[in-house]
Write an enzyme that holds these catalytic residues in place. Structure first.
Site, PDB file in Angstrom:
ATOM      1  N   HIS A 185       0.808  -1.227   0.000  1.00 34.46           N
ATOM      2  CA  HIS A 185       0.000   0.000   0.000  1.00 34.46           C
ATOM      3  C   HIS A 185       0.839   1.275   0.000  1.00 34.46           C
ATOM      4  CE1 HIS A 185      -3.992  -1.780   0.337  1.00 34.46           C
ATOM      5  NE2 HIS A 185      -3.538  -2.606   1.250  1.00 34.46           N
ATOM      6  N   GLU A 209       3.050  -5.926  -4.165  1.00 32.80           N
ATOM      7  CA  GLU A 209       2.176  -4.903  -4.738  1.00 32.80           C
ATOM      8  C   GLU A 209       2.414  -3.536  -4.113  1.00 32.80           C
ATOM      9  OE1 GLU A 209      -2.644  -4.038  -4.780  1.00 32.80           O
ATOM     10  OE2 GLU A 209      -1.919  -6.103  -4.826  1.00 32.80           O
ATOM     11  N   ASP A 257      -7.903  -0.956 -11.952  1.00 27.82           N
ATOM     12  CA  ASP A 257      -9.178  -1.277 -11.321  1.00 27.82           C
ATOM     13  C   ASP A 257     -10.288  -0.939 -12.306  1.00 27.82           C
ATOM     14  OD1 ASP A 257     -11.637  -0.932  -9.729  1.00 27.82           O
ATOM     15  OD2 ASP A 257     -10.316  -1.237  -8.006  1.00 27.82           O
ATOM     16  N   HIS A 284      -7.234  -5.032 -10.054  1.00 31.48           N
ATOM     17  CA  HIS A 284      -7.531  -4.714  -8.660  1.00 31.48           C
ATOM     18  C   HIS A 284      -9.044  -4.731  -8.485  1.00 31.48           C
ATOM     19  CE1 HIS A 284      -8.173  -1.565  -5.444  1.00 31.48           C
ATOM     20  NE2 HIS A 284      -7.222  -2.270  -4.863  1.00 31.48           N
TER      21      HIS A 284
END
Length: 381
Positions: A185, A209, A257, A284
């Site tokens: 993150h 990630e 995403d 995502h």
């Protein structure tokens, strides 16, 4: 076939759905949302509705161009997410009008099933092994975990050891035949990422990630060069142009995403761009059933696809679950860690409209956590 209305629905736990209706009684559904900014995106969808109502719903590409280029200010997470939800709904309408699934409109299927993974948390070190065991018991062959909780941009040796210990605990439970991905993150600085990621290499994560924040994409090449562990990113990149420097830096996995990066129309182009850099696609999707259905349609038709995120059981889902708003849950089953391709028209998911309208009457005000370090400074969550 003219668009007659665009409605939005604020549904728990933290999602926003949109419903696009036509004068031929064909309805399409999409999922436009920025988590924690759902009301803002709702306003953006209403603004876009002003320019798409009355237009031919079957002109998906033309409407995508209209929504993204008709104003002086372009891009960004709010507008791109609003466009994404309407775009999903338009593909849904087009598929339903022709009686074919969206993947057929994207050139046809290249696979019969899509491997999926589930979340096991990991912000705090307790019980990650038990959480991994539960996901394996559910049928999954891959999981993803947070690499750490609150952590400094330059972690201590103890904190680094904690990151490695978390991953080791999960690897011990799932064995060598299953995969685990690690999500940071953007909590690390570049120097810290270069220190920590090589420590994980012996445990063979599927990928690491977002090791650094997206605003430091110009430093991603340094992170990639520091270790053999595949680097993934992209949930906070919203277009082909934003993905280009990340791909040039050498990321192995692109993670757009479908509810943020312009919908099906843009993500299929991001996938094609990624293929020219020998990078794989892993969309995502810690969101709802429409975002997942759109992601799956792209995955069915994308040659360089790797694996699909899905949110069943994710720690954010406290007031509702992914399948609460669908009539038929069986297409989303993953008994052997994969979702089988379906042939239902459009996105292939039937939304329980009564449940959605009832949920919207309750609404939600989900906000992201605000994290601070002990000294009062803000931490990435």
């Amino acid at each position: 076939m003219k668009i007659t209305s665009v409605e939005t629905f604020l549904v728990p736990p933290r999602w926003l759905f949109c419903r696009v209706a036509t004068d031929e009684d064909i309805v399409g559904w999409g999922e436009p949302v920025v988590e924690g900014r759902a009301e803002t995106v709702r306003a953006a969808v209403a603004e876009l509705a002003d320019i798409v109502v009355g237009q031919d719903a079957r002109r998906v590409e033309d409407l995508w161009q209209l929504m993204t280029k008709a104003a002086f200010y372009r891009g960004g997470p709010v507008l791109s997410s609003a466009v994404a939800g309407i775009d999903q709904a338009l593909w849904d309408i087009l598929g339903k009008s022709l009686g074919v699934p969206v993947h057929q409109l994207l050139g046809g299927a290249v696979r019969d099933e899509v491997r999926v993974y589930g979340w096991i948390g990991g912000d705090e070190p307790s019980a990650v092994g038990e959480a991994a065991a539960r996901q394996v018991e559910s049928g999954l062959t891959a999981v993803k975990m947070n690499g750490s909780g609150r952590i400094g941009r330059m972690p201590t040796r103890e904190e680094v050891d904690g990151v490695v210990a978390r991953l080791a605990a999960v690897r011990e439970v799932i064995g060598d035949s299953r995969d685990v991905a690690v999500d940071f993150h953007g909590r690390f600085g570049v120097a810290a990422a270069r220190r920590v990621i090589p420590e994980l290499a012996p445990l063979q994560p599927l990928f690491v990630e977002e090791p650094v924040l997206p605003e430091y994409v110009h430093r991603l090449g340094d992170v990639v060069a520091s270790s053999s562990v595949p680097i993934a990113c992209g949930e906070r990149l919203y277009s082909r142009t934003e993905f280009l420097p990340a791909l040039q830096a050498g990321i192995a996995v692109a993670q757009p995403d479908l509810s943020h990066a312009g919908g099906i129309s843009e993500v299929r182009r991001i996938a094609a761009l990624a293929e020219t850099f020998d990078a794989l696609l892993a969309p995502h999707c810690p969101l709802g059933p429409l975002a997942l259905a759109a992601s799956l349609q792209v995955a069915f038709a994308t040659p360089n696809f790797l694996i699909q995120e899905q949110s069943i059981g994710i720690h954010y889902n406290t007031d509702a679950e992914l399948l609460d708003y669908v009539v038929d849950r069986t297409p989303f089953a993953f008994p052997e860690g994969a979702i089988r391709r379906w042939e239902a028209p459009g996105l292939g998911v039937e939304i329980d409209e009564a449940a959605v309208r009832a949920a919207d009457a309750r609404g939600h005000r989900w906000r992201p956590p605000v994290w601070r370090h002990d000294d009062g400074s803000f931490a990435e969550w």
